[in-house]
Scaffold this active site. Sequence first.
Site, PDB file in Angstrom:
ATOM      1  N   HIS A 339       6.637  -0.419   3.504  1.00 21.86           N
ATOM      2  CA  HIS A 339       5.957  -1.545   4.139  1.00 21.86           C
ATOM      3  C   HIS A 339       4.494  -1.634   3.692  1.00 21.86           C
ATOM      4  CE1 HIS A 339       5.217  -4.270   7.694  1.00 21.86           C
ATOM      5  NE2 HIS A 339       3.989  -3.807   7.491  1.00 21.86           N
ATOM      6  N   GLU A 340       3.786  -0.509   3.766  1.00 19.85           N
ATOM      7  CA  GLU A 340       2.374  -0.520   3.373  1.00 19.85           C
ATOM      8  C   GLU A 340       2.221  -0.772   1.878  1.00 19.85           C
ATOM      9  OE1 GLU A 340       0.326  -0.803   5.656  1.00 19.85           O
ATOM     10  OE2 GLU A 340       1.652  -0.175   7.278  1.00 19.85           O
TER      11      GLU A 340
END
Length: 775
Positions: A339-340
């Site tokens: 996600h990051e």
Amino acid sequence: MLQGLLPVSLLLSVAVSAIKELPGVKKYEVVYPIRLHPLHKREAKEPEQQEQFETELKYKMTINGKIAVLYLKKNKNLLAPGYTETYYNSTGKEITTSPQIMDDCYYQGHILNEKVSDASISTCRGLRGYFSQGDQRYFIEPLSPIHRDGQEHALFKYNPDEKNYDSTCGMDGVLWAHDLQQNIALPATKLVKLKDRKVQEHEKYIEYYLVLDNGEFKRYNENQDEIRKRVFEMANYVNMLYKKLNTHVALVGMEIWTDKDKIKITPNASFTLENFSKWRGSVLSRRKRHDIAQLITATELAGTTVGLAFMSTMCSPYSVGVVQDHSDNLLRVAGTMAHEMGHNFGMFHDDYSCKCPSTICVMDKALSFYIPTDFSSCSRLSYDKFFEDKLSNCLFNAPLPTDIISTPICGNQLVEMGEDCDCGTSEECTNICCDAKTCKIKATFQCALGECCEKCQFKKAGMVCRPAKDECDLPEMCNGKSGNCPDDRFQVNGFPCHHGKGHCLMGTCPTLQEQCTELWGPGTEVADKSCYNRNEGGSKYGYCRRVDDTLIPCKANDTMCGKLFCQGGSDNLPWKGRIVTFLTCKTFDPEDTSQEIGMVANGTKCGDNKVCINAECVDIEKAYKSTNCSSKCKGHAVCDHELQCQCEEGWIPPDCDDSSVVFHFSIVVGVLFPMAVIFVVVAMVIRHQSSREKQKKDQRPLSTTGTRPHKQKRKPQMVKAVQPQEMSQMKPHVYDLPVEGNEPPASFHKDTNALPPTVFKDNPVSTPKDSNPKA
């Protein structure tokens, strides 16, 4: 024993107290996966030894009353060439090793005969990981530390009923603070279109570096082997997700802060991210080449935040992220890592307008509860848009076969030492030039891949395989001996660009105008030259260099190489600091002094035949040593950015003295000249015959005075048929030929593709932006 009474593939509905109940998992059952051994193997080996070198594995089990076969293929891209591990001894001394990872037991795959299925499995100690079957997802873990075939495993059926937002990404709120909107592309003020690439079709390679803080080291009982296994399983899952975007995520290194943390880590995610970014720029980047670095921390971040990253910064100095190790289930942490990383690619959080092909996608804001399995339509669009930025070029550098340190395995889609090609298994291979069983080029063929390979044969020498993208780029030509296009080369540093407003530097054309636009957005202009005189003051509003905390003023000749002064544009910047304006001058004083935000970039024109180098305005020759370099090249060649000779377009390497255009010219002359001669001769014969016919029609019978006219019989005329060989011997009349020396010049069709005129496109290229647009 019960196991002896029941079929080993039978699924028992038994509660297993050894496994923690997971959120979203209502129940779990016991299953006994049986490994299916390939029939063609003739060597008898111990199971552990055989599995260590197996490229493919198959396990059979019963799921929902039906036999399912889990097909697994070893992930040979998990570790990048030159993978290293760094730790610190009790005295704080840095120790870096290049370990030979023997537990090569990380696989990806799917359930056979299922249209929708994927898997990320570790076989180091039984089967551990994730797989899906249709819309249903499962987690599997061994129940016994003893590794043997048919041992009992816990199979978790994952059925989330509702979303839980206890843990989220720290990007919320930050987005709106910088006046950005979700799932809307950022202004492409510094973007260069890669028109010669089809991004979706090209494989990308992310060189991934992971750092674990001292809290992580203590959390796992200071056991580096346990930490390594957990990290590898998480990286394997991240790689599985990004392969859906035709992108390989490979670990280039792992660092464990075994003695103490190297930065100050606090629950404030933004503060920790800033500190990690500075450490990466000053320490890690100088030690190890990589595309992105993430810090895995045991510190509980404030609020509901479990991760934070800079926005749209992949391949830049700010390509970093911070992830809290927020779950015992490593796949949930891996989902946060992916996600990051997505934020680094410019992906926003999914909203109602995004279509997700699975229950949950990577960029959903509910990070800790759900385990993502795919990317949404919005994420894919943002990902494609990111590759319009020239900074993304770092992701196209595939590892060379000589750099790969693992044992070559045919069928892993990675060309290794001893292989000509690798198109996957026989079922996967679609390359007609490559033999999938041997990873060799098929007989009678010359190549199997590359821009200089066409229909399994080398393209002719001199054919362009990578056109020049702009005026600071050079075209690359095939050499006729390889299927690969040569490395990308640029115009010699100092070459004039943008109509003389700049000089090329490493394939870019840095100008003050472009830098002002990058910093302040559209509508910005370069400030008056009088503004730059402030750089002689040596204050934070105008200077040339910073040495520790001392600001060094510019000399009178160097004022155009210090602080960047602009006018107009937006005042909404994504960095912390002060905007300073006076008269029509505007500059930026960043809070983070480690990055030279708002300074004139190296290579910027500062006078006639002068450029800025390290805040000094110097002659181009002093800066690049490139004057008259091309005059030293033989044939039709020019100098590139490394002062190496490169053939001009249309000329055959390596000597650049033979042209495919000359070859085509000779063919045209050889064919057209005889045809022209024949045409002229035939036309003259027809003209001669027509003239005689006309004379006959004009003749009238003669009459004697006083005598009646009388009819005369016309004698038939015999016309001789001219044979081709006789036609060539006929001599036309002298007056039908042009006088020697007065012929019109020969005109031949010009091959504009082979020899284009030199044109400077009004299409400047920006320097990579050394800033951190944080969302």
